[in-house]
Structures are given as structure tokens and as C-alpha cells.
Scaffold this motif. Structure first.
Motif, mmCIF file in Angstrom:
data_model
loop_
_atom_site.group_PDB
_atom_site.id
_atom_site.type_symbol
_atom_site.label_atom_id
_atom_site.label_comp_id
_atom_site.label_asym_id
_atom_site.label_seq_id
_atom_site.Cartn_x
_atom_site.Cartn_y
_atom_site.Cartn_z
ATOM 1 N N GLY A 127 0.634 -1.343 0.236
ATOM 2 C CA GLY A 127 0.122 0.008 0.004
ATOM 3 C C GLY A 127 0.832 1.308 0.067
ATOM 4 N N THR A 128 1.801 1.334 0.811
ATOM 5 C CA THR A 128 2.802 2.536 0.827
ATOM 6 C C THR A 128 3.462 2.743 -0.454
ATOM 7 O OG1 THR A 128 3.123 2.142 3.254
ATOM 8 C CG2 THR A 128 4.600 3.442 2.280
ATOM 9 N N GLN A 129 3.920 1.464 -0.809
ATOM 10 C CA GLN A 129 4.456 1.547 -2.007
ATOM 11 C C GLN A 129 3.772 2.265 -3.246
ATOM 12 O OE1 GLN A 129 7.693 0.944 -0.685
ATOM 13 N NE2 GLN A 129 8.448 0.341 -2.761
ATOM 14 N N ILE A 130 2.283 1.726 -3.308
ATOM 15 C CA ILE A 130 1.567 2.414 -4.523
ATOM 16 C C ILE A 130 1.275 3.732 -4.262
ATOM 17 C CG2 ILE A 130 -0.921 2.292 -5.195
ATOM 18 C CD1 ILE A 130 -0.819 -0.748 -4.763
ATOM 19 N N MET A 131 1.254 4.055 -3.005
ATOM 20 C CA MET A 131 0.911 5.659 -2.410
ATOM 21 C C MET A 131 1.943 6.564 -2.922
ATOM 22 S SD MET A 131 2.047 7.801 0.038
ATOM 23 C CE MET A 131 2.456 6.917 1.352
ATOM 24 N N GLY A 132 3.498 5.821 -2.638
ATOM 25 C CA GLY A 132 4.562 6.841 -2.915
ATOM 26 C C GLY A 132 4.802 6.953 -4.472
ATOM 27 N N PHE A 133 4.347 5.755 -5.174
ATOM 28 C CA PHE A 133 4.400 6.124 -6.708
ATOM 29 C C PHE A 133 3.391 6.932 -7.378
ATOM 30 C CE2 PHE A 133 3.134 4.977 -10.993
ATOM 31 C CZ PHE A 133 4.193 4.597 -11.458
ATOM 32 N N LEU A 134 2.244 7.060 -6.650
ATOM 33 C CA LEU A 134 1.028 7.816 -7.010
ATOM 34 C C LEU A 134 1.467 9.307 -6.688
ATOM 35 C CD1 LEU A 134 -2.100 5.943 -6.393
ATOM 36 C CD2 LEU A 134 -0.920 6.156 -8.665
ATOM 37 N N ALA A 135 1.848 9.586 -5.591
ATOM 38 C CA ALA A 135 2.404 11.038 -5.135
ATOM 39 C C ALA A 135 3.262 11.472 -6.076
ATOM 40 C CB ALA A 135 2.677 10.856 -3.810
ATOM 41 N N ILE A 136 4.374 10.832 -6.291
ATOM 42 C CA ILE A 136 5.436 11.289 -7.168
ATOM 43 C C ILE A 136 4.963 11.403 -8.833
ATOM 44 C CG2 ILE A 136 7.865 10.562 -8.061
ATOM 45 C CD1 ILE A 136 8.390 9.550 -5.543
ATOM 46 N N GLY A 137 4.246 10.203 -9.200
ATOM 47 C CA GLY A 137 3.666 10.576 -10.523
ATOM 48 C C GLY A 137 2.704 11.676 -10.863
ATOM 49 N N ILE A 138 1.805 11.842 -9.784
ATOM 50 C CA ILE A 138 1.055 13.100 -9.772
ATOM 51 C C ILE A 138 1.588 14.530 -10.076
ATOM 52 C CG2 ILE A 138 -0.963 14.228 -8.872
ATOM 53 C CD1 ILE A 138 -1.978 11.460 -7.983
ATOM 54 N N PHE A 139 2.476 14.314 -9.058
ATOM 55 C CA PHE A 139 3.397 15.763 -8.967
ATOM 56 C C PHE A 139 4.200 15.994 -10.235
ATOM 57 C CE2 PHE A 139 7.601 17.684 -7.882
ATOM 58 C CZ PHE A 139 7.071 19.013 -7.504
ATOM 59 N N VAL A 140 4.773 15.009 -10.703
ATOM 60 C CA VAL A 140 5.794 15.031 -11.724
ATOM 61 C C VAL A 140 4.845 15.288 -12.952
ATOM 62 C CG1 VAL A 140 7.506 14.212 -13.242
ATOM 63 C CG2 VAL A 140 7.720 13.833 -10.893
ATOM 64 N N PHE A 141 3.877 14.660 -13.251
ATOM 65 C CA PHE A 141 3.110 14.660 -14.401
ATOM 66 C C PHE A 141 2.389 16.098 -14.574
ATOM 67 C CE2 PHE A 141 -0.859 14.548 -16.668
ATOM 68 C CZ PHE A 141 -0.544 13.846 -17.924
ATOM 69 N N VAL A 142 1.751 16.591 -13.512
ATOM 70 C CA VAL A 142 0.819 17.677 -13.307
ATOM 71 C C VAL A 142 1.975 18.858 -13.775
ATOM 72 C CG1 VAL A 142 -0.447 19.282 -11.895
ATOM 73 C CG2 VAL A 142 -0.959 16.732 -12.032
ATOM 74 N N VAL A 143 2.978 19.011 -12.744
ATOM 75 C CA VAL A 143 3.837 20.094 -13.231
ATOM 76 C C VAL A 143 4.613 20.269 -14.428
ATOM 77 C CG1 VAL A 143 6.027 21.448 -12.159
ATOM 78 C CG2 VAL A 143 4.401 20.164 -10.540
ATOM 79 N N SER A 144 4.941 18.779 -14.949
ATOM 80 C CA SER A 144 5.586 18.902 -16.365
ATOM 81 C C SER A 144 4.631 19.271 -17.299
ATOM 82 C CB SER A 144 5.999 17.349 -16.657
ATOM 83 O OG SER A 144 6.840 17.090 -15.721
ATOM 84 N N PHE A 145 3.236 18.737 -17.185
ATOM 85 C CA PHE A 145 2.342 18.985 -18.279
ATOM 86 C C PHE A 145 2.241 20.605 -18.065
ATOM 87 C CE2 PHE A 145 -2.001 19.709 -19.846
ATOM 88 C CZ PHE A 145 -2.120 18.786 -20.972
ATOM 89 N N ILE A 146 2.070 21.450 -17.302
ATOM 90 C CA ILE A 146 2.006 22.821 -16.911
ATOM 91 C C ILE A 146 2.879 23.543 -17.659
ATOM 92 C CG2 ILE A 146 1.923 24.901 -15.308
ATOM 93 C CD1 ILE A 146 0.323 23.213 -13.281
ATOM 94 N N PHE A 147 4.232 23.108 -17.458
ATOM 95 C CA PHE A 147 5.352 23.610 -18.124
ATOM 96 C C PHE A 147 5.342 23.639 -19.462
ATOM 97 C CE2 PHE A 147 6.913 24.492 -13.729
ATOM 98 C CZ PHE A 147 7.594 25.723 -13.850
ATOM 99 N N PHE A 148 5.349 22.274 -19.851
ATOM 100 C CA PHE A 148 5.152 22.073 -21.411
ATOM 101 C C PHE A 148 4.197 22.878 -22.097
ATOM 102 C CE2 PHE A 148 7.370 17.907 -20.855
ATOM 103 C CZ PHE A 148 8.333 18.064 -21.667
ATOM 104 N N ALA A 149 2.842 23.154 -21.349
ATOM 105 C CA ALA A 149 1.805 23.879 -21.923
ATOM 106 C C ALA A 149 2.273 25.430 -22.036
ATOM 107 C CB ALA A 149 0.306 23.602 -21.124
ATOM 108 N N ILE A 150 3.029 25.937 -21.023
ATOM 109 C CA ILE A 150 3.337 27.214 -20.978
ATOM 110 C C ILE A 150 4.498 27.320 -21.941
ATOM 111 C CG2 ILE A 150 5.048 28.986 -19.753
ATOM 112 C CD1 ILE A 150 3.630 27.933 -17.187
ATOM 113 N N ILE A 151 5.562 26.532 -22.066
ATOM 114 C CA ILE A 151 6.513 26.524 -23.179
ATOM 115 C C ILE A 151 5.778 26.535 -24.530
ATOM 116 C CG2 ILE A 151 8.262 25.333 -24.513
ATOM 117 C CD1 ILE A 151 9.077 24.296 -21.651
ATOM 118 N N LYS A 152 4.788 25.676 -24.941
ATOM 119 C CA LYS A 152 4.126 25.543 -26.018
ATOM 120 C C LYS A 152 3.302 26.796 -26.476
ATOM 121 C CE LYS A 152 0.469 23.084 -28.683
ATOM 122 N NZ LYS A 152 -0.661 21.897 -28.528
#
Length: 435
Positions: free
Chosen positions: A378-403
Motif C-alpha cells: 500500500g505504501t509503495q503504491i501511495m508513494g508512486f502515485l504521489a510522485i507520479g501525480i506531482f511530476v506529471f501535473v507540473v511537467s504538463f503545466i510547463f510544457f503547456a506554458i512553453i508551447k
């Protein structure tokens, strides 16, 4: 009496007072050996930059090879500067801005003084410069993962602008949550060498970029996937072997200690498990492509080996060799299933980085709890999701700004002609017709 035994006997006779170092001498020896581990491990992980460059150069079409090589040397150089300027201080904060979540911005890294004395360093760990050097290589690896996915249609300078943000801020922030003693570490999440923190994070950033960028022209046509073979499979194979070699430093160095018999034995165990997982991933991919497609697919085999490596990275110490074989083999199977799935979803990942680094990264992170009794699924899944959501959302925002500001994708004409001539004005293979 054998030659080896004669030499051993002679050494023992010559050194009757030989004994293991104790006390202060032992601490100094541990400091020295751990520093050497970081330096040699860092050199091996640096060599992975060459592996990524060769893998990508081999898997893109000849008209885009120079662009991939340029991106790879540029992203490593930018990572080195940004990690010094901001990343290392964020990732290993002396004082948190937000306790457990965010370290100080622009805590510029400085080295130990020249000729530093033993009483001025942490003798129980390693040279500060060796630690900085080793950790920098992981930061650069994260950016290398993004490069291959977005190949053949992204502009050079907008891509490098994203690398500045990724290596200076995004990666160090999420890595601090675990390796910097942040909230994930306190929650019991476990990621020994970075299946999630490095590989899946790079995969999530790549996924965000590819969703904004879109597929290459002609990749998906009339409901079918059009193959776009790479230019040089020998180069791609060489790149895979270089990455395989570099992974021994990646995982082995993450033991973070080499001052005792136990530490050295553990490093050796990590090497053996890392190698077994890679071999199993390659073999499983070979067998599955033979069964499914009636022919062995070399590119799937190469990525199968890499997926095996990513899978074992979250916990390369605890498993037995048999367990490492199973973990790596399932990583290889993941590639064979996920690559065509992405094509069905019209997600154009040129080199297969998302299956290898993101999906196999999840598998490797999840399965840690099978061999490490201190971890929980459970903790492994939680950690993966936390990092995944953070990296994906912030990366998506910056790619959108750059575009929206700089523009992200080359024109249709430039993409058809190739980024080598359009963006750089030079070709990797000028004596051959563009492919």
C-alpha cells in the motif's frame, strides 16, 4: 602448493602484526572507500549518458540523429549546472522551507576546502564532492528519459528550457521526499536506487510532454500504426549494453557505503541481482515476441533488458537471484504488452521509454514489498502515485506554458525534412539519403 597459496602464506609471514583497522583508522578507511564508491559509481552512471545517446541515435530515423545527440550532451550539461545551482540544495535540505516537502531554493552547492582535515568532514559518510557528483548523475538520467520519447518533432531550445525546470526543481523536489528525509521516507516508502524517483519520474515527464506534443506525422493513419524503423540498430544495441554496464554503478553505488565487509558483500550482491534482472527481461522479451509475432524483435529485446533493470532498481539488494530473475522477467513482459497498447492509444513514444521507465518502474516499486519486509504494498503504491501525480501535473503545466510562449513543435515541413537540417543545419550521415 598452489601459487595463490604460496603468495598468501608469504604475505602472512611478512606481516605478523596485520589486523583490521579499528576506531579512528577504521572510520577514515570507511570514508575513503565510500568516497571511491561514489566516484566510480558516478563515472559508471555518467557513462549511461552515452548509452542513452547511442540508443536514441539508433532508434530515430537518420534525418534526426544529430538532433538526438545534441539534446543528450546539452541536457547533461544543463543538469550539471542546475543541480549545482539549485537541485542539490533542494534535494538534501539543511533546513526545509516546508518541513518534509520543500527544501530551500538556490542553496548553491560548495565543495569541501582544498586539503580538508579529517576533523572538518563527516568521517562517518563520504566526501561532500563525491556525494554531489554521484547524485548529479541520477538527476541527468531523469532528463535523458524524456529526450527519447519526444524525439523527431520537438524543437531544441524549448526542450532544453524544460530540462532546466526538470533538473533544477521538479526532480530534486520529489526526490527530497524520499532520499532527502522528507515525508515519503517518514511514511515508510522504499525506493533503493530510483525505480520511481528517477525512472518513473522521467517517464511521467515524458508522458506529459508527448500528450501535449502529439504523434509524429504519419505515425497513425487510417486506424493503423505505421512503422518508422530506426536508423541504426547496431548503435541501439551498443547503447543498451552501455546502459546495462552503467546500471552497476547506478544500483551498486546506491548502497551508499563500502567501508565494511558487509557493505562490500552487499554491493556485490546488488551487481549480481541487477545483472540477472536485465538478462531475464531480455530473454522474456525474446520469447514473447517469437510467440506473438512469429519473429524475435530486437528493439523489444533491448527494451526488455532495460525494463528488467528498471524493475530491479527499487530493491536490488534483498532479492535472491531467483527472485531477481522473476522481477526482471516480468519487466521484460511489460514492454511487449505496453508498447502496442500505447500505439492503440496513439501515444507516440519513439524509443519506448514510457513502458520501460514508467510502467516497469511501477512494477519494480510495487514488488519491493515482496522481498523487503520493511515495505508494504500500500505504501509503495501511495508513494508512486504521489510522485507520479506531482511530476506529471507540473511537467504538463510547463510544457503547456512553453508551447504557448516559445512554441514546442517544429513545422510540418521541418518535421518531414528532418530536424537535423531544420534545427541544426547538419546531418549525421551526409553521404546517405535522408531516411
Amino acid at each position: 602448493m598452489t601459487r595463490k597459496l604460496l603468495i598468501s602464506t608469504a604475505l602472512l609471514a611478512a606481516l605478523p602484526g596485520l589486523a583490521f583497522a579499528e576506531g579512528e583508522a577504521a572510520a577514515h578507511t570507511g570514508f575513503i572507500l565510500t568516497s571511491v564508491l561514489f566516484l566510480l559509481g558516478g563515472v559508471l552512471v555518467f557513462w549511461m549518458a552515452a548509452g542513452f545517446a547511442m540508443l536514441e541515435a539508433g532508434l530515430v530515423r537518420s534525418k534526426n540523429v544529430t538532433m538526438q545527440l545534441t539534446k543528450n550532451i546539452a541536457l547533461f550539461s544543463i543538469a550539471a549546472i542546475m543541480y549545482w545551482l539549485a537541485g542539490y540544495g533542494i534535494m538534501y535540505p539543511g533546513d526545509w522551507l516546508i518541513e518534509g516537502w520543500l527544501g530551500p531554493f538556490f542553496a548553491v552547492t560548495s565543495l569541501d576546502p582544498v586539503g580538508v582535515a579529517a576533523d572538518a568532514v563527516d568521517v562517518g559518510y563520504a566526501s561532500g564532492a563525491s556525494d554531489f557528483f554521484f547524485q548529479l548523475m541520477f538527476c541527468a538520467t531523469t532528463a535523458s528519459i524524456v529526450s527519447g520519447t519526444l524525439a523527431e518533432r520537438i524543437k531544441l531550445w524549448p526542450f532544453l528550457a524544460f530540462v532546466v525546470v526538470l533538473t533544477g526543481f521538479i526532480y530534486p523536489i520529489e526526490a527530497s521526499w524520499q532520499w532527502g528525509g522528507g515525508w515519503l521516507s517518514e511514511a515508510g516508502f522504499s525506493d533503493f536506487a530510483g525505480s520511481t524517483l528517477v525512472h518513473a519520474a522521467g517517464g511521467f515527464a515524458a508522458l506529459a510532454g508527448v500528450l501535449i506534443l502529439g504523434p509524429r506525422i504519419g505515425k497513425y493513419k487510417d486506424g493503423r500504426t505505421v512503422p518508422m524503423p530506426g536508423s541504426n540498430l547496431p548503435l541501439a544495441t551498443l547503447g543498451t549494453f552501455i546502459l546495462w554496464l552503467g546500471w552497476f554503478g547506478f544500483n551498486g553505488g546506491s548502497q551508499l557505503a563500502m567501508g565494511t565487509i558487509s557493505d562490500v558483500s552487499d554491493v556485490a550482491r546488488i551487481f549480481a541481482n541487477t545483472n540477472m534482472a536485465a538478462a531475464a527481461g531480455a530473454v522474456v522479451a525474446m520469447i514473447m515476441t517469437q510467440v506473438m509475432f512469429k519473429k524475435v524483435d530486437l528493439t523489444m529485446t533491448l527494451n526488455g533488458a532495460l525494463a528488467g533493470l528498471v524493475s530491479i532498481t527499487a530493491e536490488p539488494l534483498a532479492p535472491s537471484l531467483f527472485q531477481a530473475l522473476i522481477i526482471g522477467g516480468i519487466g521484460g513482459a511489460i514492454v511487449v504488452f505496453v508498447v502496442p497498447l500505447l500505439d492503440k492509444l496513439k501515444i507516440d513514444d519513439v524509443v519506448g521509454a514510457i513502458p520501460v521507465h514508467l510502467v516497469a518502474g511501477f512494477w519494480g516499486t510495487f514488488i519491493v514489498a515482496w522481498t523487503n519486509t520493511d515495505a508494504s504494498f500500500g505504501t509503495q503504491i501511495m508513494g508512486f502515485l504521489a510522485i507520479g501525480i506531482f511530476v506529471f501535473v507540473v511537467s504538463f503545466i510547463f510544457f503547456a506554458i512553453i508551447k504557448a510562449t516559445m512554441g514546442l513543435r517544429v513545422s510540418e515541413e521541418e518535421e518531414v525534412n528532418g530536424l537535423d537540417t531544420a534545427e541544426l543545419g547538419m546531418e549525421a550521415y551526409p553521404e546517405f539519403t535522408n531516411g
